[in-house]
Every structure is written in structure tokens, then in C-alpha cells.
Design a protein around this motif. Structure first.
Motif, PDB file in Angstrom:
ATOM      1  N   SER A 104      17.573 -34.057  19.735  1.00  0.00           N
ATOM      2  CA  SER A 104      17.118 -32.489  20.075  1.00  0.00           C
ATOM      3  C   SER A 104      18.218 -32.119  20.671  1.00  0.00           C
ATOM      4  O   SER A 104      18.629 -30.576  20.561  1.00  0.00           O
ATOM      5  CB  SER A 104      15.826 -32.428  20.643  1.00  0.00           C
ATOM      6  OG  SER A 104      14.626 -32.712  20.154  1.00  0.00           O
ATOM      7  N   LEU A 130      12.419 -24.644  18.170  1.00  0.00           N
ATOM      8  CA  LEU A 130      11.368 -24.935  19.000  1.00  0.00           C
ATOM      9  C   LEU A 130      10.765 -26.177  19.109  1.00  0.00           C
ATOM     10  O   LEU A 130      10.181 -26.710  19.965  1.00  0.00           O
ATOM     11  CB  LEU A 130      10.079 -23.757  18.184  1.00  0.00           C
ATOM     12  CG  LEU A 130      10.421 -22.563  18.657  1.00  0.00           C
ATOM     13  CD1 LEU A 130       9.344 -21.539  17.812  1.00  0.00           C
ATOM     14  CD2 LEU A 130      10.099 -21.983  20.194  1.00  0.00           C
ATOM     15  N   THR A 131      11.019 -27.005  17.825  1.00  0.00           N
ATOM     16  CA  THR A 131      10.610 -28.298  17.829  1.00  0.00           C
ATOM     17  C   THR A 131      11.398 -29.117  18.949  1.00  0.00           C
ATOM     18  O   THR A 131      10.917 -30.120  19.626  1.00  0.00           O
ATOM     19  CB  THR A 131      10.706 -29.138  16.388  1.00  0.00           C
ATOM     20  OG1 THR A 131       9.915 -28.044  15.518  1.00  0.00           O
ATOM     21  CG2 THR A 131      10.305 -30.280  16.349  1.00  0.00           C
ATOM     22  N   CYS A 133      12.769 -28.064  21.484  1.00  0.00           N
ATOM     23  CA  CYS A 133      12.531 -27.696  22.868  1.00  0.00           C
ATOM     24  C   CYS A 133      10.972 -28.353  23.069  1.00  0.00           C
ATOM     25  O   CYS A 133      10.946 -28.756  24.356  1.00  0.00           O
ATOM     26  CB  CYS A 133      12.187 -26.193  22.965  1.00  0.00           C
ATOM     27  SG  CYS A 133      13.605 -25.070  22.743  1.00  0.00           S
ATOM     28  N   SER A 134      10.262 -28.501  22.202  1.00  0.00           N
ATOM     29  CA  SER A 134       9.078 -29.389  22.526  1.00  0.00           C
ATOM     30  C   SER A 134       9.423 -30.625  22.762  1.00  0.00           C
ATOM     31  O   SER A 134       8.814 -31.144  23.525  1.00  0.00           O
ATOM     32  CB  SER A 134       8.003 -29.329  21.201  1.00  0.00           C
ATOM     33  OG  SER A 134       7.782 -28.136  20.951  1.00  0.00           O
ATOM     34  N   GLY A 142      12.388 -22.649  25.158  1.00  0.00           N
ATOM     35  CA  GLY A 142      11.391 -22.101  24.182  1.00  0.00           C
ATOM     36  C   GLY A 142      10.792 -20.989  24.342  1.00  0.00           C
ATOM     37  O   GLY A 142      10.729 -20.112  23.444  1.00  0.00           O
ATOM     38  N   MET A 167       4.881 -25.962  21.074  1.00  0.00           N
ATOM     39  CA  MET A 167       6.075 -25.873  22.140  1.00  0.00           C
ATOM     40  C   MET A 167       5.287 -25.746  23.541  1.00  0.00           C
ATOM     41  O   MET A 167       5.613 -26.422  24.326  1.00  0.00           O
ATOM     42  CB  MET A 167       7.094 -24.770  21.798  1.00  0.00           C
ATOM     43  CG  MET A 167       8.294 -25.053  22.524  1.00  0.00           C
ATOM     44  SD  MET A 167       7.944 -23.888  24.473  1.00  0.00           S
ATOM     45  CE  MET A 167       7.671 -22.122  23.501  1.00  0.00           C
ATOM     46  N   TYR A 168       4.636 -24.690  23.612  1.00  0.00           N
ATOM     47  CA  TYR A 168       4.136 -24.393  25.011  1.00  0.00           C
ATOM     48  C   TYR A 168       3.137 -25.184  25.498  1.00  0.00           C
ATOM     49  O   TYR A 168       3.211 -25.855  26.434  1.00  0.00           O
ATOM     50  CB  TYR A 168       3.252 -22.887  24.754  1.00  0.00           C
ATOM     51  CG  TYR A 168       4.163 -21.641  24.795  1.00  0.00           C
ATOM     52  CD1 TYR A 168       4.893 -21.463  25.966  1.00  0.00           C
ATOM     53  CD2 TYR A 168       3.985 -20.668  23.726  1.00  0.00           C
ATOM     54  CE1 TYR A 168       5.882 -20.344  25.979  1.00  0.00           C
ATOM     55  CE2 TYR A 168       4.786 -19.556  23.938  1.00  0.00           C
ATOM     56  CZ  TYR A 168       5.823 -19.537  24.915  1.00  0.00           C
ATOM     57  OH  TYR A 168       6.621 -18.330  25.009  1.00  0.00           O
ATOM     58  N   LYS A 170       3.196 -28.836  24.711  1.00  0.00           N
ATOM     59  CA  LYS A 170       3.957 -29.888  24.930  1.00  0.00           C
ATOM     60  C   LYS A 170       4.984 -29.570  26.425  1.00  0.00           C
ATOM     61  O   LYS A 170       5.411 -30.471  27.081  1.00  0.00           O
ATOM     62  CB  LYS A 170       4.992 -30.272  23.955  1.00  0.00           C
ATOM     63  CG  LYS A 170       4.197 -30.920  22.643  1.00  0.00           C
ATOM     64  CD  LYS A 170       5.144 -31.629  21.633  1.00  0.00           C
ATOM     65  CE  LYS A 170       4.260 -32.532  20.766  1.00  0.00           C
ATOM     66  NZ  LYS A 170       5.091 -33.120  19.724  1.00  0.00           N
ATOM     67  N   CYS A 171       5.059 -28.541  26.525  1.00  0.00           N
ATOM     68  CA  CYS A 171       5.640 -27.913  27.878  1.00  0.00           C
ATOM     69  C   CYS A 171       4.751 -27.688  29.083  1.00  0.00           C
ATOM     70  O   CYS A 171       5.226 -27.334  30.096  1.00  0.00           O
ATOM     71  CB  CYS A 171       6.607 -26.677  27.689  1.00  0.00           C
ATOM     72  SG  CYS A 171       7.960 -26.972  26.538  1.00  0.00           S
TER      73      CYS A 171
END
Length: 410
Positions: A104, A130-131, A133-134, A142, A167-168, A170-171
């Protein structure tokens, strides 16, 4: 016609037609190569690519995709770097290829390089980034991508909205996942499953159930992914009996055939709940051979509950499927050590050494000031270790004063 045959999976008819063409141009060659790649016939694609008299960006991009699917990102990157006039599709293929192969950081670097050259991203670019960033839990990056999606009016794209929810989540920002999901009005089944999975990841059992029933009320039929999230959240909160109920309803009421991951999840829940015999019963009932994840879950529970005989069986099955699995050796060794069986501990360690298996070190990372810091377990050599520990301490003190109902996992 070539493209149509390829999309239908009739690749032999496509090749017959290609061979009969009295005159071929770069579009013909690229269509045939892309058809081979899309049908998983990369060797044939590579042979035809080598014969192609004049290569265009479409053919190059198809080969980038093929190499990335085979895991050869170095070769894919060399082809990418050799393209004189890259288009957005070739950039997207390389960025997505990095993400697909677990690199990534390189995907994000390539995205920055693309922007510096004045290339404007589309929804496929933003989904791939975004993936990435996840995978790295880069909330700040993200959020920046989300702002770009709003500015470019791409936020309404269904796949992009789903990527934002993931993303949100997983963050660690489940509240933002909710806001994205509620704002989007054209949810499909994937959208509902994505939000259910987000709640499951954070252990919100009641919210998973409520959204599951809302999904049905809105005319969507749950599928295997929906039930995997249900089983997962049951495991998070220790609801053993409920997991069995949902597993049975999945088959009897909804007609969904359990896959390997459903069995693995259920076996893990039963094992950690101390119901080792019932877990073994489900393994025996599986209509296919149990995968390494199933035996790994059982072995971990055998270590926890000091079930030596069953643990030895699970370890044997696991190592037969994955002889280089360092975790299996470590768990078996720890189980023997807890029982005071030191001769067996020595035997496992010798076997591990003979097989050339090394325990994989643990890594962790944190994002501070839009920069990712990576640490090896026990590492104190990072040049900014003092600053980072001070910042993490400040964050921890802040978290301690948060309300008990806040979505924070300690």
C-alpha cells in the motif's frame, strides 16, 4: 466480436476469430491480449504480447494487470515505467496492483507521483487509494481523499462510498462510516454488507442485528458475506449460542451454503468458548477438507484450555497444510511448556529448526503528523522514538477521559 467472446469466457472462439483476421491492427492485438488476461490465461497473453509488432498503452496495461495478478509487481512496474504516454487506466492498474499485492505504501507514492504530473483521478483511482489507506490505517490521508471525492463530485459513486465506509471503519472512525452510509441514498447489497461488516469489526452486536433486519426490510436478501459478519460479531462479544443459531438459520431459512470461512469463524467461536468437542463435530461435518484457518483456530483454543491430545491433532493437520506456519510450532511449543512437557518442547523447536521455519516478528505502525512510523517488536532505535512515545502518551490520556459510550477500542 473479439471483446464479446472474451467477456463471455469463450476465449477459444475469440482466438480462432483473431487468427482468421486478414489484417490486424493494435486494437485487435490489444483486445486479444486483454481477453486472455481477463480469463486468467496469462501465459497465452504473454506469448501474444511478445509477438505483437507494435504495442500500445492498452496492451501494456493488460500486461501490468496480468503480472500483478500473478504477484510479480516488479515486472509490472518495469512495464509501467516503459510506457511513454501513460493514460489514467495504466496509472490505475499499477496503483491497484500494488494494493492487491499488499504494498500500500508504494500505491500511495505512485498516486502522489500521478498527481504531480497533473493527472486527474477518477473513482477507480480513489477507490484503490482508499483501500491503501484502509490497509495502513491512515485516517488523515483517507479524509483528504474523501475531500477530493466531494470536490470532484465522485462521492455519489456506489463503489467509492463503500470504500469510504470501509476506510473510516478500519481507521477506527465508525461514526464517520455511519455518516457516509446514511448520506448515500442508492445503497446496494454490497453497501449494506459493508456497513454491517464495519459494525461487526467494532463489536457492535445490536447495531449489526438492527442493520441486518433493516437490510431485509429494504428488500435485500442477506448473502454469505452478511452472515460472515454476523458470525464475526458473535465471536467479538462471545455469543456462542447465538453464533450456532445464526449458522443454522443461514442454511435452513436463507438457503445460504456455508463456505470455508463460515466454518472457520464458527469453529473459532466454539473453540474460544471452551466447546472443543462441538468445534470438532462441526469440522467433521464440513463437506470439504478443513483449511489451515480452521485448524489454527482449534489449535489456539487447545493451547488456551490445555487440551494436549486434541492440540497435537490440530497441529498435525495444520502443518500438513502449511509446513512453514511458524504460529503452529509456537502454539504447540507453548502448550507443551504450560503442561511441563519440556522434552516435547525441545522436540518441536528442533523440528522447527530442521524445517527452516523462523518466527515472524511483530510489526506495528502509527500515523503522526501525516507520516507513518513503522516499528519492529522491541525496537527502540527509531530516531523519533521520544517524540512518538510522548504523542502516544498524550493521545492515551485524552482517550481515558472520553465517555464510556464512545467508539474507542483500547
Amino acid at each position: 466480436m473479439l471483446d464479446g467472446f472474451a467477456r463471455k469466457g469463450e476465449i477459444k472462439k475469440a482466438r480462432d476469430l483473431f487468427d482468421k483476421m486478414p489484417k490486424k491492427n493494435v486494437v485487435s492485438w490489444a483486445a486479444m491480449i486483454s481477453g486472455y488476461v481477463e480469463n486468467g490465461m496469462f501465459e497465452e497473453a504473454r506469448s501474444l504480447f511478445d509477438l505483437m509488432p507494435e504495442k500500445n498503452v492498452v496492451a501494456f496495461t493488460a500486461m501490468i494487470t496480468g503480472y500483478c495478478r500473478e504477484g510479480n509487481v516488479e515486472k509490472a512496474r518495469s512495464i509501467f515505467d516503459g510506457i511513454q504516454h501513460k493514460d489514467l487506466i495504466s496509472w490505475n492498474a499499477m496503483i491497484a496492483g500494488y494494493v492487491h499485492n499488499g504494498n500500500s505504501e508504494e500505491a500511495l507514492k505512485l498516486h502522489i507521483a500521478m498527481l504531480e504530473l497533473g493527472m486527474k483521478p477518477d473513482h477507480a483511482t480513489l477507490i484503490a487509494v482508499l483501500t491503501a489507506c484502509s490497509c495502513l490505517a491512515l485516517l488523515q490521508r483517507g479524509t483528504q481523499i474523501h475531500a477530493v471525492a466531494i470536490k470532484t463530485k465522485l462521492e455519489s459513486n456506489t463503489s467509492l462510498s463503500n470504500a469510504l465506509v470501509t476506510m473510516y471503519s478500519k481507521c477506527g472512525s465508525i461514526g464517520e462510516s455511519e455518516r457516509v452510509f446514511q448520506k448515500f441514498k442508492n445503497q446496494d447489497l454490497i453497501s449494506w454488507n459493508t456497513m454491517i461488516a464495519a459494525y461487526a469489526q467494532h463489536g457492535h452486536y445490536q447495531k449489526v442485528l438492527a442493520l441486518f433486519y433493516d437490510m431485509e426490510a429494504n428488500g435485500f436478501t442477506p448473502n454469505g458475506i452478511s452472515f460472515l459478519s454476523l458470525l464475526s460479531v458473535c465471536g467479538h462479544v462471545g455469543k456462542v449460542d447465538e453464533s450456532i443459531t445464526w449458522f443454522n438459520l443461514m442454511v435452513s431459512r436463507y438457503g445460504v451454503s456455508p463456505r470455508a470461512e463460515h466454518y472457520a469463524c464458527l469453529v473459532d467461536i466454539l473453540s474460544r468458548g471452551g466447546q472443543l468437542k462441538k468445534a470438532c463435530d462441526y469440522i467433521r461435518e464440513m463437506p470439504f477438507e478443513a483449511e489451515s484457518t480452521v485448524w489454527g483456530a482449534l489449535l489456539g483454543a487447545c493451547q488456551m484450555y490445555s487440551s494436549i491430545e486434541l492440540g497435537e491433532l490440530a497441529a498435525k493437520k495444520l502443518l500438513r497444510l502449511d509446513s512453514q506456519n511458524s504460529g503452529a510450532y509456537v502454539m504447540l511449543s507453548n502448550m507443551y511448556a504450560a503442561a511441563g512437557m519440556w522434552k516435547e518442547v525441545t522436540r518441536v523447536r528442533i523440528l522447527m529448526k530442521e524445517q527452516g521455519v523462523k518466527k515472524q516478528p511483530g510489526y506495528s505502525w502509527t500515523e503522526i503528523g501525516d507520516k507513518v512510523h513503522v516499528f519492529l517488536v522491541g525496537d527502540a532505535s527509531h530516531p523519533d522514538i521520544g517524540k512518538i512515545l510522548a504523542e502516544l502518551g498524550r493521545i492515551w490520556l485524552h482517550m481515558k477521559f472520553l465517555d464510556d459510550e464512545a467508539d474507542v477500542v483500547y
